[in-house]
Design a protein around this motif. Sequence first.
Motif, PDB file in Angstrom:
ATOM      1  N   ALA A   1       6.745  -0.202  -1.717  1.00  0.00           N
ATOM      2  CA  ALA A   1       8.030   0.646  -2.023  1.00  0.00           C
ATOM      3  C   ALA A   1       7.881   2.103  -2.549  1.00  0.00           C
ATOM      4  CB  ALA A   1       8.991  -0.160  -2.866  1.00  0.00           C
ATOM      5  N   ARG A   2       6.938   2.078  -3.512  1.00  0.00           N
ATOM      6  CA  ARG A   2       6.549   3.368  -3.990  1.00  0.00           C
ATOM      7  C   ARG A   2       5.990   4.415  -2.995  1.00  0.00           C
ATOM      8  NH1 ARG A   2       7.315   5.057  -8.634  1.00  0.00           N
ATOM      9  NH2 ARG A   2       6.711   2.739 -10.059  1.00  0.00           N
ATOM     10  N   LEU A   3       5.157   3.781  -2.158  1.00  0.00           N
ATOM     11  CA  LEU A   3       4.544   4.613  -1.220  1.00  0.00           C
ATOM     12  C   LEU A   3       5.499   5.164  -0.080  1.00  0.00           C
ATOM     13  CD1 LEU A   3       1.270   2.515  -0.476  1.00  0.00           C
ATOM     14  CD2 LEU A   3       1.549   5.084  -1.099  1.00  0.00           C
ATOM     15  N   TYR A   4       6.578   4.493   0.073  1.00  0.00           N
ATOM     16  CA  TYR A   4       7.684   4.775   0.888  1.00  0.00           C
ATOM     17  C   TYR A   4       8.376   5.749   0.542  1.00  0.00           C
ATOM     18  CZ  TYR A   4       7.474   0.513   4.426  1.00  0.00           C
ATOM     19  OH  TYR A   4       7.278  -0.239   5.305  1.00  0.00           O
ATOM     20  N   VAL A   5       9.000   5.570  -1.042  1.00  0.00           N
ATOM     21  CA  VAL A   5       9.441   6.846  -1.572  1.00  0.00           C
ATOM     22  C   VAL A   5       8.685   8.032  -1.563  1.00  0.00           C
ATOM     23  CG1 VAL A   5      10.253   7.764  -3.636  1.00  0.00           C
ATOM     24  CG2 VAL A   5      10.839   5.329  -2.962  1.00  0.00           C
ATOM     25  N   ASP A   6       7.435   8.074  -1.798  1.00  0.00           N
ATOM     26  CA  ASP A   6       6.632   8.999  -1.884  1.00  0.00           C
ATOM     27  C   ASP A   6       6.186   9.726  -0.460  1.00  0.00           C
ATOM     28  OD1 ASP A   6       6.172   8.694  -4.518  1.00  0.00           O
ATOM     29  OD2 ASP A   6       4.215   7.837  -4.464  1.00  0.00           O
ATOM     30  N   HIS A   7       6.505   9.028   0.654  1.00  0.00           N
ATOM     31  CA  HIS A   7       6.244   9.546   1.830  1.00  0.00           C
ATOM     32  C   HIS A   7       7.761   9.562   2.806  1.00  0.00           C
ATOM     33  CE1 HIS A   7       1.971   8.126   1.054  1.00  0.00           C
ATOM     34  NE2 HIS A   7       1.693   9.188   1.914  1.00  0.00           N
ATOM     35  N   HIS A   8       8.744   9.761   1.863  1.00  0.00           N
ATOM     36  CA  HIS A   8       9.993  10.205   2.434  1.00  0.00           C
ATOM     37  C   HIS A   8      10.771   9.442   3.302  1.00  0.00           C
ATOM     38  CE1 HIS A   8       8.888  14.053   0.743  1.00  0.00           C
ATOM     39  NE2 HIS A   8       7.981  14.085   1.160  1.00  0.00           N
ATOM     40  N   HIS A   9      10.624   7.970   2.874  1.00  0.00           N
ATOM     41  CA  HIS A   9      11.236   6.758   3.485  1.00  0.00           C
ATOM     42  C   HIS A   9      11.896   5.904   2.357  1.00  0.00           C
ATOM     43  CE1 HIS A   9       9.266   7.556   7.495  1.00  0.00           C
ATOM     44  NE2 HIS A   9       7.959   7.887   6.552  1.00  0.00           N
ATOM     45  N   PRO A  10      12.801   6.418   1.583  1.00  0.00           N
ATOM     46  CA  PRO A  10      13.613   5.850   0.553  1.00  0.00           C
ATOM     47  C   PRO A  10      14.573   4.801   1.230  1.00  0.00           C
ATOM     48  CG  PRO A  10      14.469   8.079   0.790  1.00  0.00           C
ATOM     49  CD  PRO A  10      13.477   8.190   1.613  1.00  0.00           C
ATOM     50  N   HIS A  11      14.947   4.796   2.214  1.00  0.00           N
ATOM     51  CA  HIS A  11      16.047   3.769   2.672  1.00  0.00           C
ATOM     52  C   HIS A  11      15.089   2.467   2.764  1.00  0.00           C
ATOM     53  CE1 HIS A  11      18.630   6.910   3.767  1.00  0.00           C
ATOM     54  NE2 HIS A  11      19.310   5.878   3.555  1.00  0.00           N
ATOM     55  N   LYS A  12      13.712   2.681   3.377  1.00  0.00           N
ATOM     56  CA  LYS A  12      12.766   1.774   3.467  1.00  0.00           C
ATOM     57  C   LYS A  12      12.542   0.830   2.212  1.00  0.00           C
ATOM     58  CE  LYS A  12      10.567   2.867   7.766  1.00  0.00           C
ATOM     59  NZ  LYS A  12       9.337   2.981   8.574  1.00  0.00           N
ATOM     60  N   ALA A  13      12.142   1.682   1.086  1.00  0.00           N
ATOM     61  CA  ALA A  13      11.950   1.181  -0.225  1.00  0.00           C
ATOM     62  C   ALA A  13      13.114   0.338  -0.499  1.00  0.00           C
ATOM     63  CB  ALA A  13      11.607   2.443  -0.998  1.00  0.00           C
ATOM     64  N   LEU A  14      14.205   0.968  -0.533  1.00  0.00           N
ATOM     65  CA  LEU A  14      15.476   0.149  -1.068  1.00  0.00           C
ATOM     66  C   LEU A  14      15.461  -1.189  -0.565  1.00  0.00           C
ATOM     67  CD1 LEU A  14      17.849   2.834  -1.331  1.00  0.00           C
ATOM     68  CD2 LEU A  14      17.043   1.880  -3.301  1.00  0.00           C
ATOM     69  N   ILE A  15      15.100  -1.180   1.065  1.00  0.00           N
ATOM     70  CA  ILE A  15      15.188  -2.615   1.429  1.00  0.00           C
ATOM     71  C   ILE A  15      14.170  -3.568   1.037  1.00  0.00           C
ATOM     72  CG2 ILE A  15      15.008  -3.900   3.802  1.00  0.00           C
ATOM     73  CD1 ILE A  15      16.387  -1.208   5.050  1.00  0.00           C
ATOM     74  N   LEU A  16      12.998  -3.041   1.029  1.00  0.00           N
ATOM     75  CA  LEU A  16      11.840  -3.914   0.402  1.00  0.00           C
ATOM     76  C   LEU A  16      12.017  -4.457  -0.916  1.00  0.00           C
ATOM     77  CD1 LEU A  16       9.117  -4.683   1.391  1.00  0.00           C
ATOM     78  CD2 LEU A  16       8.163  -2.684   0.479  1.00  0.00           C
ATOM     79  N   LEU A  17      12.615  -3.346  -1.761  1.00  0.00           N
ATOM     80  CA  LEU A  17      12.862  -4.048  -3.234  1.00  0.00           C
ATOM     81  C   LEU A  17      13.805  -4.906  -3.549  1.00  0.00           C
ATOM     82  CD1 LEU A  17      12.938  -0.312  -4.990  1.00  0.00           C
ATOM     83  CD2 LEU A  17      11.016  -1.981  -5.010  1.00  0.00           C
ATOM     84  N   THR A  18      14.754  -5.420  -2.465  1.00  0.00           N
ATOM     85  CA  THR A  18      15.556  -6.678  -2.559  1.00  0.00           C
ATOM     86  C   THR A  18      14.716  -8.106  -2.562  1.00  0.00           C
ATOM     87  OG1 THR A  18      15.802  -6.909  -0.047  1.00  0.00           O
ATOM     88  CG2 THR A  18      17.468  -5.221  -1.220  1.00  0.00           C
ATOM     89  N   LYS A  19      13.380  -7.863  -2.275  1.00  0.00           N
ATOM     90  CA  LYS A  19      12.717  -9.130  -1.990  1.00  0.00           C
ATOM     91  C   LYS A  19      11.670  -9.429  -3.175  1.00  0.00           C
ATOM     92  CE  LYS A  19      13.149  -9.087   2.918  1.00  0.00           C
ATOM     93  NZ  LYS A  19      12.350  -8.861   4.128  1.00  0.00           N
ATOM     94  N   VAL A  20      12.099  -8.486  -4.280  1.00  0.00           N
ATOM     95  CA  VAL A  20      10.988  -8.342  -5.535  1.00  0.00           C
ATOM     96  C   VAL A  20      11.648  -9.388  -6.533  1.00  0.00           C
ATOM     97  CG1 VAL A  20       9.870  -7.016  -7.146  1.00  0.00           C
ATOM     98  CG2 VAL A  20      10.163  -6.199  -4.967  1.00  0.00           C
ATOM     99  N   SER A  21      10.698 -10.025  -7.192  1.00  0.00           N
ATOM    100  CA  SER A  21      10.981 -11.002  -8.121  1.00  0.00           C
ATOM    101  C   SER A  21      11.720 -10.451  -9.343  1.00  0.00           C
ATOM    102  CB  SER A  21       9.727 -11.787  -8.665  1.00  0.00           C
ATOM    103  OG  SER A  21      10.142 -12.561  -9.831  1.00  0.00           O
ATOM    104  N   LYS A  22      12.557 -10.981 -10.109  1.00  0.00           N
ATOM    105  CA  LYS A  22      13.477 -10.425 -11.306  1.00  0.00           C
ATOM    106  C   LYS A  22      12.243 -10.277 -12.190  1.00  0.00           C
ATOM    107  CE  LYS A  22      17.467 -10.735  -9.449  1.00  0.00           C
ATOM    108  NZ  LYS A  22      17.956  -9.822  -8.744  1.00  0.00           N
ATOM    109  N   ALA A  23      11.331 -10.820 -12.380  1.00  0.00           N
ATOM    110  CA  ALA A  23      10.294 -10.905 -13.285  1.00  0.00           C
ATOM    111  C   ALA A  23       9.917  -9.244 -13.476  1.00  0.00           C
ATOM    112  CB  ALA A  23       9.052 -11.414 -13.197  1.00  0.00           C
ATOM    113  N   PHE A  24       9.915  -8.390 -12.344  1.00  0.00           N
ATOM    114  CA  PHE A  24       9.501  -6.950 -12.311  1.00  0.00           C
ATOM    115  C   PHE A  24      10.807  -6.138 -12.413  1.00  0.00           C
ATOM    116  CE2 PHE A  24       6.514  -9.585 -10.188  1.00  0.00           C
ATOM    117  CZ  PHE A  24       5.096  -9.222 -10.924  1.00  0.00           C
TER     118      PHE A  24
END
Length: 97
Positions: A21-44
């Motif tokens: 997700a951080r790479l997506y943001v850094d490479h100008h794909h913030p929408h992809k990052a937001l989608i990917l972040l929906t699948k991250v554990s609440k521990a993070f």
Amino acid sequence: AIIDHHEVPLGMHSMARLSLARLYVDHHHPHKALILLTKVSKAFAAITDEIQGDAYTALDQPEKAEQAYKSAITALPVTSPYRRYLQLKEANIGVVP
């Protein structure tokens, strides 16, 4: 890929998603990052919220970015020095402390 592999230690999927997700943001794909972040554990939560803030900043959505950064700050212990770093990110989008 670790993200798709089923036999990895607990948390590795989330860590891989956060890195991607951080790479997506850094490479100008913030929408992809937001989608990917929906699948991250609440521990993070704090890291997830920070990257969401970065993605919303990249999308020129400062209100959503501010909410995400505030959520990240709240998820951290009061004594965490990382809170100051997140406050600087808030300041960069115009949030007054």
